[in-house]
Write a protein that holds these residues in place. Structure first.
Motif, PDB file in Angstrom:
ATOM      1  N   LEU A 153      65.801  21.475  50.740  1.00 26.99           N
ATOM      2  CA  LEU A 153      65.427  21.414  52.152  1.00 26.99           C
ATOM      3  C   LEU A 153      66.434  22.162  53.020  1.00 26.99           C
ATOM      4  CD1 LEU A 153      64.321  17.674  52.323  1.00 26.99           C
ATOM      5  CD2 LEU A 153      62.822  19.672  52.521  1.00 26.99           C
ATOM      6  N   ARG A 154      67.705  22.027  52.695  1.00 30.85           N
ATOM      7  CA  ARG A 154      68.754  22.705  53.461  1.00 30.85           C
ATOM      8  C   ARG A 154      68.591  24.225  53.359  1.00 30.85           C
ATOM      9  NH1 ARG A 154      72.165  19.658  51.796  1.00 30.85           N
ATOM     10  NH2 ARG A 154      73.179  20.807  50.099  1.00 30.85           N
ATOM     11  N   ASP A 155      68.362  24.712  52.147  1.00 34.30           N
ATOM     12  CA  ASP A 155      68.168  26.150  51.968  1.00 34.30           C
ATOM     13  C   ASP A 155      66.921  26.640  52.704  1.00 34.30           C
ATOM     14  OD1 ASP A 155      70.438  26.572  50.483  1.00 34.30           O
ATOM     15  OD2 ASP A 155      69.432  26.377  48.537  1.00 34.30           O
ATOM     16  N   LYS A 156      65.882  25.828  52.708  1.00 36.91           N
ATOM     17  CA  LYS A 156      64.654  26.207  53.412  1.00 36.91           C
ATOM     18  C   LYS A 156      64.907  26.360  54.906  1.00 36.91           C
ATOM     19  CE  LYS A 156      59.896  24.660  54.273  1.00 36.91           C
ATOM     20  NZ  LYS A 156      58.895  23.576  54.049  1.00 36.91           N
TER      21      LYS A 156
ATOM     22  N   PHE B 202      75.107  13.128  57.616  1.00 33.98           N
ATOM     23  CA  PHE B 202      75.495  12.810  58.995  1.00 33.98           C
ATOM     24  C   PHE B 202      74.317  12.232  59.783  1.00 33.98           C
ATOM     25  CE2 PHE B 202      78.497  15.922  57.462  1.00 33.98           C
ATOM     26  CZ  PHE B 202      79.703  15.452  57.935  1.00 33.98           C
ATOM     27  N   ALA B 203      73.207  12.033  59.102  1.00 29.36           N
ATOM     28  CA  ALA B 203      72.032  11.406  59.715  1.00 29.36           C
ATOM     29  C   ALA B 203      71.446  10.398  58.744  1.00 29.36           C
ATOM     30  CB  ALA B 203      71.008  12.462  60.092  1.00 29.36           C
ATOM     31  N   PRO B 204      72.250   9.395  58.328  1.00 25.57           N
ATOM     32  CA  PRO B 204      71.770   8.451  57.317  1.00 25.57           C
ATOM     33  C   PRO B 204      70.595   7.611  57.791  1.00 25.57           C
ATOM     34  CG  PRO B 204      73.855   7.706  58.262  1.00 25.57           C
ATOM     35  CD  PRO B 204      73.634   9.096  58.759  1.00 25.57           C
ATOM     36  N   GLU B 205      70.351   7.576  59.111  1.00 27.60           N
ATOM     37  CA  GLU B 205      69.230   6.797  59.638  1.00 27.60           C
ATOM     38  C   GLU B 205      67.889   7.453  59.314  1.00 27.60           C
ATOM     39  OE1 GLU B 205      72.695   6.967  62.581  1.00 27.60           O
ATOM     40  OE2 GLU B 205      71.470   8.376  61.418  1.00 27.60           O
ATOM     41  N   ALA B 206      67.910   8.740  59.023  1.00 28.56           N
ATOM     42  CA  ALA B 206      66.668   9.500  58.869  1.00 28.56           C
ATOM     43  C   ALA B 206      66.345   9.751  57.399  1.00 28.56           C
ATOM     44  CB  ALA B 206      66.797  10.843  59.597  1.00 28.56           C
ATOM     45  N   SER B 207      65.074   9.981  57.121  1.00 28.81           N
ATOM     46  CA  SER B 207      64.675  10.413  55.790  1.00 28.81           C
ATOM     47  C   SER B 207      65.172  11.843  55.574  1.00 28.81           C
ATOM     48  CB  SER B 207      63.152  10.366  55.653  1.00 28.81           C
ATOM     49  OG  SER B 207      62.558  11.347  56.501  1.00 28.81           O
ATOM     50  N   LEU B 208      65.171  12.280  54.326  1.00 34.10           N
ATOM     51  CA  LEU B 208      65.593  13.655  54.053  1.00 34.10           C
ATOM     52  C   LEU B 208      64.712  14.649  54.810  1.00 34.10           C
ATOM     53  CD1 LEU B 208      66.372  13.689  50.198  1.00 34.10           C
ATOM     54  CD2 LEU B 208      67.986  13.770  52.110  1.00 34.10           C
TER      55      LEU B 208
ATOM     56  N   ASP C  19      63.049  14.216  57.596  1.00 34.69           N
ATOM     57  CA  ASP C  19      63.334  14.196  59.026  1.00 34.69           C
ATOM     58  C   ASP C  19      64.697  14.819  59.336  1.00 34.69           C
ATOM     59  OD1 ASP C  19      60.923  13.045  59.622  1.00 34.69           O
ATOM     60  OD2 ASP C  19      61.709  10.994  59.748  1.00 34.69           O
ATOM     61  N   ALA C  20      65.660  14.607  58.466  1.00 34.33           N
ATOM     62  CA  ALA C  20      67.003  15.170  58.680  1.00 34.33           C
ATOM     63  C   ALA C  20      66.976  16.684  58.656  1.00 34.33           C
ATOM     64  CB  ALA C  20      67.972  14.640  57.630  1.00 34.33           C
ATOM     65  N   TYR C  21      66.055  17.259  57.887  1.00 37.41           N
ATOM     66  CA  TYR C  21      66.017  18.710  57.721  1.00 37.41           C
ATOM     67  C   TYR C  21      64.823  19.354  58.434  1.00 37.41           C
ATOM     68  CZ  TYR C  21      69.881  18.420  54.453  1.00 37.41           C
ATOM     69  OH  TYR C  21      71.128  18.211  53.898  1.00 37.41           O
ATOM     70  N   GLN C  22      64.451  18.803  59.581  1.00 39.85           N
ATOM     71  CA  GLN C  22      63.468  19.447  60.436  1.00 39.85           C
ATOM     72  C   GLN C  22      64.173  20.528  61.267  1.00 39.85           C
ATOM     73  OE1 GLN C  22      60.042  18.945  60.710  1.00 39.85           O
ATOM     74  NE2 GLN C  22      60.322  17.759  58.824  1.00 39.85           N
ATOM     75  N   THR C  23      63.730  21.751  61.167  1.00 36.79           N
ATOM     76  CA  THR C  23      64.432  22.888  61.771  1.00 36.79           C
ATOM     77  C   THR C  23      64.614  22.754  63.275  1.00 36.79           C
ATOM     78  OG1 THR C  23      63.506  24.312  60.051  1.00 36.79           O
ATOM     79  CG2 THR C  23      64.446  25.409  61.973  1.00 36.79           C
ATOM     80  N   PHE C  24      63.615  22.211  63.961  1.00 40.28           N
ATOM     81  CA  PHE C  24      63.652  22.202  65.423  1.00 40.28           C
ATOM     82  C   PHE C  24      63.774  20.799  66.023  1.00 40.28           C
ATOM     83  CE2 PHE C  24      61.129  25.827  63.934  1.00 40.28           C
ATOM     84  CZ  PHE C  24      61.909  26.868  64.430  1.00 40.28           C
TER      85      PHE C  24
END
Length: 428
Positions: free
Chosen positions: A14-17, A45-51, A53-58
């Motif tokens: 997800l990070r690479d994407k 740094f966003a443990p409250e969110a799903s993976l 949701d954490a990696y939503q670009t905008f």
């Protein structure tokens, strides 16, 4: 394969994407920022969110809300973090101060400055600093200094800084932020200018700051002494039509008491923009040239049709004595473009609408596609005679500084300033 391993691999994908998308859009332009954003594990740094949701670009991840449910702390969207890091131009060995803690951005900065550099992050909220310190330590960035303090005072103990990056919305620029920069240091700040928030990269030149890049953005506002509330003028005496002023109400707001009693004047400019085309520079231009500039909103539950903006939440507007007007688009027949027009109310509404329409046409003719505004910051009390942007520009007085907006024409070389554009929501 364990669940932890599976999550780690999924996060890396997800990070690479996200980084690939930001590279394609031109938000990331340097190898250094690309490497930092590929390496730092955003989801930690966003443990409250799903993976996902954490990696939503905008999308940002809200990490704290106040008693009214408003966000007061968040992990910014990757897109905004990317272009602000590019605006900052951080290099190995630099000393950097981040105003507004969260942890993630400080980790990116730590990667950029390397072992020879220093990163300090400061916040006024102890819950935020405790969280940031814990997450930074867990993510193997224990050398980042996390300071609990009023950020408007900077952190003098570790100054001077090559870069100060502000990651909360600021209405003013405190003197400490300028004084704690090196002689050629850079300040990147989401600055609120007449109700419009822009991430501005400033270069220090003696006691003033001069912009090198301007980007539309959105951040939670500063808390504590740096907080600033807008003022609202209710045109009908109810919440139906609200005009929001960022730098004080008109001198005689009561002059508008009868503005809505007459017919609405409408004029259309002939200026069109393609659907999805950036309009943030039109907004900035109108905020520069219209003396009574404000933002109009309409309560949809109280709407009686007195005004008819395309966007009821946000419309550029202005007040002139007993008249007020707002800018609104309408779709062309082929529905591929918006044409901008002006609606005005008050005894001289038709004339006022024509004045504002003239400004829109001037932007279209002389500034559209050009290098954008030059924004400069001077200490409060600087006389007009020492501000080279005048005449022709606008001075906005704040508590600690004077902000100037001036506009080179399209004939001026765009290379004078690296103004970058971003698509804003149409209808604003």
């Amino acid at each position: 394969m364990t669940e932890v391993t599976s999550d780690s691999e999924r996060a890396a994908q997800l990070r690479d994407k996200v980084v690939d998308e930001l590279l394609e859009r031109g938000e990331i332009v340097s190898r250094e920022v690309e490497a930092a954003m590929r390496k730092v594990e955003r989801h930690k740094f966003a443990p409250e969110a799903s993976l996902e949701d954490a990696y939503q670009t905008f999308n940002a991840v809200v990490t704290k809300r106040n008693e009214r449910g408003n966000a007061v702390s968040s992990v910014s969207a990757p897109q905004i973090q990317a272009f602000m890091l590019e605006q900052a131009g951080v290099r190995p060995g630099m000393r950097v101060l981040e105003v507004g803690s969260g942890g993630l951005n400080a980790a990116y900065l730590a990667e950029l400055v390397g072992d020879a550099g220093e990163v300090t992050t400061v916040d006024i909220d102890p819950e935020v600093t405790e969280r940031a310190a814990r997450l930074l330590a867990e993510a193997s960035y224990p050398d980042v200094r996390v300071v609990l303090a009023d950020a408007t005072e900077g952190v003098a103990a570790h100054a001077p800084y090559d870069v100060i990056m502000v990651t909360v919305g600021a209405w003013d620029i405190p003197p400490a932020w300028v004084k704690q920069l090196t002689e050629d240091g850079r300040l990147v700040v989401p600055l609120r200018i007449r109700g419009l928030q822009r991430s501005v990269a400033f270069q220090r030149e003696a006691d003033r700051l001069v912009s090198t890049s301007v980007r539309i953005c959105g951040f939670v506002p500063m808390q504590g002494p740096g907080a600033h509330d807008s003022q609202f003028l209710l045109v009908t005496g109810t919440d139906e039509i609200a005009l929001r002023f960022d730098d004080g109400l008109p001198a005689e707001p009561s002059l508008l008491d009868n503005a809505v009693r007459g017919p609405r004047a409408e004029t259309w400019t002939g200026v069109t923009v393609k659907r999805g085309e950036p309009i943030d520079m039109l907004q900035m231009y109108m905020a520069t040239v219209m003396s009574g500039f404000c933002i109009m909103s309409v309560d949809k539950d109280l709407d009686t049709g007195i005004v008819a903006p395309w966007n009821k939440r946000f419309s550029m507007a202005a007040v002139d004595g007993p008249n007020f007007a707002y800018i609104t688009p309408r779709l062309t027949e082929d529905e591929q473009f918006f044409e901008y027009g002006v609606h005005a109310l008050g005894p001289d509404g038709a004339d006022f609408a024509e004045v504002i329409a003239g400004h829109v046409r001037t932007w279209d003719r002389e500034h559209r596609g050009g290098p954008g505004p030059r924004i400069a910051v001077y200490p409060a009390g600087t006389p007009d005679g020492r501000i080279p942007e005048l005449p022709g520009g606008r001075v906005i007085d704040k508590d600690h500084c004077r902000v100037t907006l001036s506009w080179p024409s399209t004939a001026t070389a765009a290379g004078d300033q690296d103004v970058q554009y971003h698509t804003a929501e149409q209808g604003e």
